[in-house]
Design a protein around this motif. Sequence first.
Motif, PDB file in Angstrom:
ATOM      1  N   LEU A   1       0.656  -1.194  -0.321  1.00  0.00           N
ATOM      2  CA  LEU A   1      -0.093  -0.085   0.316  1.00  0.00           C
ATOM      3  C   LEU A   1       1.399   1.168   0.218  1.00  0.00           C
ATOM      4  N   VAL A   2       0.775   1.883  -1.080  1.00  0.00           N
ATOM      5  CA  VAL A   2       1.721   2.876  -1.289  1.00  0.00           C
ATOM      6  C   VAL A   2       0.579   4.351  -1.099  1.00  0.00           C
ATOM      7  N   HIS A   3       0.922   5.135  -0.021  1.00  0.00           N
ATOM      8  CA  HIS A   3      -0.460   6.066   0.621  1.00  0.00           C
ATOM      9  C   HIS A   3       0.618   7.388  -0.467  1.00  0.00           C
ATOM     10  N   ARG A   4      -0.723   8.425  -1.085  1.00  0.00           N
ATOM     11  CA  ARG A   4      -0.623   9.299  -1.519  1.00  0.00           C
ATOM     12  C   ARG A   4       0.943   8.830  -2.909  1.00  0.00           C
ATOM     13  N   ALA A   5      -0.190   8.188  -4.013  1.00  0.00           N
ATOM     14  CA  ALA A   5       0.878   7.388  -4.706  1.00  0.00           C
ATOM     15  C   ALA A   5       1.027   8.274  -6.037  1.00  0.00           C
ATOM     16  N   SER A   6       0.375   9.204  -6.421  1.00  0.00           N
ATOM     17  CA  SER A   6       0.462  10.178  -7.481  1.00  0.00           C
ATOM     18  C   SER A   6       1.224  11.604  -7.645  1.00  0.00           C
ATOM     19  N   GLY A   7       1.904  11.004  -6.391  1.00  0.00           N
ATOM     20  CA  GLY A   7       3.755  12.435  -6.230  1.00  0.00           C
ATOM     21  C   GLY A   7       4.549  12.172  -7.067  1.00  0.00           C
ATOM     22  N   GLY A   8       5.136  12.659  -6.409  1.00  0.00           N
ATOM     23  CA  GLY A   8       6.820  12.565  -7.061  1.00  0.00           C
ATOM     24  C   GLY A   8       7.154  11.136  -6.701  1.00  0.00           C
ATOM     25  N   VAL A   9       7.569  11.102  -5.620  1.00  0.00           N
ATOM     26  CA  VAL A   9       7.859  10.252  -4.641  1.00  0.00           C
ATOM     27  C   VAL A   9       7.318   8.820  -4.765  1.00  0.00           C
ATOM     28  N   GLY A  10       5.332   8.898  -4.772  1.00  0.00           N
ATOM     29  CA  GLY A  10       4.519   8.167  -4.719  1.00  0.00           C
ATOM     30  C   GLY A  10       4.462   7.444  -6.138  1.00  0.00           C
ATOM     31  N   PHE A  11       4.525   8.138  -6.884  1.00  0.00           N
ATOM     32  CA  PHE A  11       4.411   7.664  -8.140  1.00  0.00           C
ATOM     33  C   PHE A  11       5.888   6.353  -8.807  1.00  0.00           C
ATOM     34  N   PHE A  12       6.680   7.130  -8.133  1.00  0.00           N
ATOM     35  CA  PHE A  12       7.694   6.377  -8.687  1.00  0.00           C
ATOM     36  C   PHE A  12       8.046   4.807  -7.708  1.00  0.00           C
ATOM     37  N   ALA A  13       7.377   5.190  -7.037  1.00  0.00           N
ATOM     38  CA  ALA A  13       6.869   3.707  -5.552  1.00  0.00           C
ATOM     39  C   ALA A  13       6.238   2.734  -6.157  1.00  0.00           C
ATOM     40  N   VAL A  14       5.155   3.219  -6.690  1.00  0.00           N
ATOM     41  CA  VAL A  14       4.078   2.058  -7.925  1.00  0.00           C
ATOM     42  C   VAL A  14       4.373   1.545  -8.682  1.00  0.00           C
ATOM     43  N   GLN A  15       5.862   2.171  -9.643  1.00  0.00           N
ATOM     44  CA  GLN A  15       6.726   1.242 -10.449  1.00  0.00           C
ATOM     45  C   GLN A  15       7.550   0.575  -9.972  1.00  0.00           C
ATOM     46  N   ILE A  16       8.218   1.062  -9.305  1.00  0.00           N
ATOM     47  CA  ILE A  16       9.122   0.206  -8.888  1.00  0.00           C
ATOM     48  C   ILE A  16       8.212  -1.189  -7.570  1.00  0.00           C
ATOM     49  N   ALA A  17       7.217  -0.836  -7.160  1.00  0.00           N
ATOM     50  CA  ALA A  17       6.498  -1.536  -6.450  1.00  0.00           C
ATOM     51  C   ALA A  17       6.237  -3.301  -7.706  1.00  0.00           C
ATOM     52  N   VAL A  18       5.772  -2.888  -8.269  1.00  0.00           N
ATOM     53  CA  VAL A  18       5.582  -3.264  -9.743  1.00  0.00           C
ATOM     54  C   VAL A  18       6.732  -4.253 -10.184  1.00  0.00           C
ATOM     55  N   ALA A  19       7.627  -3.035 -10.317  1.00  0.00           N
ATOM     56  CA  ALA A  19       8.238  -4.196 -10.975  1.00  0.00           C
ATOM     57  C   ALA A  19       9.367  -5.017 -10.162  1.00  0.00           C
ATOM     58  N   LEU A  20       9.654  -5.659  -9.406  1.00  0.00           N
ATOM     59  CA  LEU A  20       9.438  -6.218  -7.939  1.00  0.00           C
ATOM     60  C   LEU A  20       8.441  -7.418  -7.708  1.00  0.00           C
ATOM     61  N   GLY A  21       7.346  -6.735  -8.012  1.00  0.00           N
ATOM     62  CA  GLY A  21       6.772  -8.034  -8.254  1.00  0.00           C
ATOM     63  C   GLY A  21       5.590  -8.209  -7.124  1.00  0.00           C
ATOM     64  N   ALA A  22       5.360  -6.962  -7.086  1.00  0.00           N
ATOM     65  CA  ALA A  22       4.211  -6.559  -5.814  1.00  0.00           C
ATOM     66  C   ALA A  22       3.462  -6.490  -6.731  1.00  0.00           C
ATOM     67  N   HIS A  23       2.276  -6.642  -5.817  1.00  0.00           N
ATOM     68  CA  HIS A  23       0.226  -6.330  -5.751  1.00  0.00           C
ATOM     69  C   HIS A  23       0.457  -5.030  -5.403  1.00  0.00           C
ATOM     70  N   VAL A  24       0.137  -3.954  -5.958  1.00  0.00           N
ATOM     71  CA  VAL A  24       0.460  -2.177  -5.770  1.00  0.00           C
ATOM     72  C   VAL A  24      -1.238  -2.202  -5.206  1.00  0.00           C
ATOM     73  N   ILE A  25      -1.574  -1.426  -4.371  1.00  0.00           N
ATOM     74  CA  ILE A  25      -2.939  -0.284  -4.096  1.00  0.00           C
ATOM     75  C   ILE A  25      -1.934   1.118  -3.578  1.00  0.00           C
ATOM     76  N   GLY A  26      -2.539   2.100  -4.083  1.00  0.00           N
ATOM     77  CA  GLY A  26      -2.151   3.330  -4.453  1.00  0.00           C
ATOM     78  C   GLY A  26      -3.411   4.243  -3.579  1.00  0.00           C
ATOM     79  N   THR A  27      -3.223   5.159  -2.637  1.00  0.00           N
ATOM     80  CA  THR A  27      -4.455   6.360  -2.557  1.00  0.00           C
ATOM     81  C   THR A  27      -4.217   7.812  -3.234  1.00  0.00           C
ATOM     82  N   ALA A  28      -4.988   7.836  -3.540  1.00  0.00           N
ATOM     83  CA  ALA A  28      -5.066   9.376  -4.405  1.00  0.00           C
ATOM     84  C   ALA A  28      -6.478   9.557  -3.900  1.00  0.00           C
TER      85      ALA A  28
END
Length: 307
Positions: free
Chosen positions: A152-179
């Motif tokens: 779970l990534v909070h504030r996922a559409s911001g600068g850090v959050g958008f990178f975190a979503v993509q990196i977690a996906v690349a690591l093989g995770a299922h990602v849930i973002g809040t926005a």
Amino acid sequence: MRGIAYDRFGGSDVLTLREDLPEPPVGPDTVLVRAHAAGVNPVDVGIREGHLAGSFPHHFPIVPGWDLAGTVEAVGPAVHDLAPGDEVFGYLRRDDVQWGTAAELVPAPQRCVARKPASLSFAEAGALPLAGLTAYQALTEALDVGEGDRVLVHRASGGVGFFAVQIAVALGAHVIGTASPRNHGFLRDAGAEVLDHSAGPISGQLSEPVDAVLDLAGGDALADAPAQVRDVARIASVVDPSVNDTGGRYVFVRPERHDLEELGRMADAGQLRVAIAKAFPLERTAEAQDLVAGGHVRGKVVVTLRS
């Protein structure tokens, strides 16, 4: 040289365009970079307002900025793996605050830079380092995210959050973002499931607790985090050190060439893209900082010095 500088702490009005800044020194472990682009981050505003004066020695006039992409102009005698003409990017957090990235020439400790990803423009590469490293180090070190984790990534559409979503996906995770709802499609396109942060506590919107939580919001989101996750040890926050008191981990990003190289590899592999919210010319750095200070920016803000 030409650059932005300020002689006292204060609001964005202290930032002035100068044509006669002295050229920076090139130490033995230093790479002198001709800047093409400099990312703008909330920390730039905090430094300008004096909030980090107790953490780093400050020497006026200060050139703002810690994010950079550009071309190597010269190297110190101890630098052997980079040469003039090389394209680089980096997170230039030095041991003091003076020589920032919003200037034509920037002295970069060699530990802080890596070769620019070929797939990214200078503006994109200049916007990546600080926020990208924050996301990468939080996910891979503090949270140990791997294949099959629900993150779970909070504030996922911001600068850090958008990178975190993509990196977690690349690591093989299922990602849930809040926005907010206006950013839901933006995050779904990056591979995330999305929840509305304004629709009540996130713990009540989850079908079951997640494996890891990355907090980029603080406040109510962080207070609710223990109810969102299976193990409080897998809560990380980059905004509130009090997360340590509840068994989680506070993350303060550090310069790290290996991690920059990993971000570059992901970008060139098509796993990581940089969303530029707005690019400003150097002389409008004050406007760029004001936009970042206002929050609610989708993606990254950057200042450009050369095409």
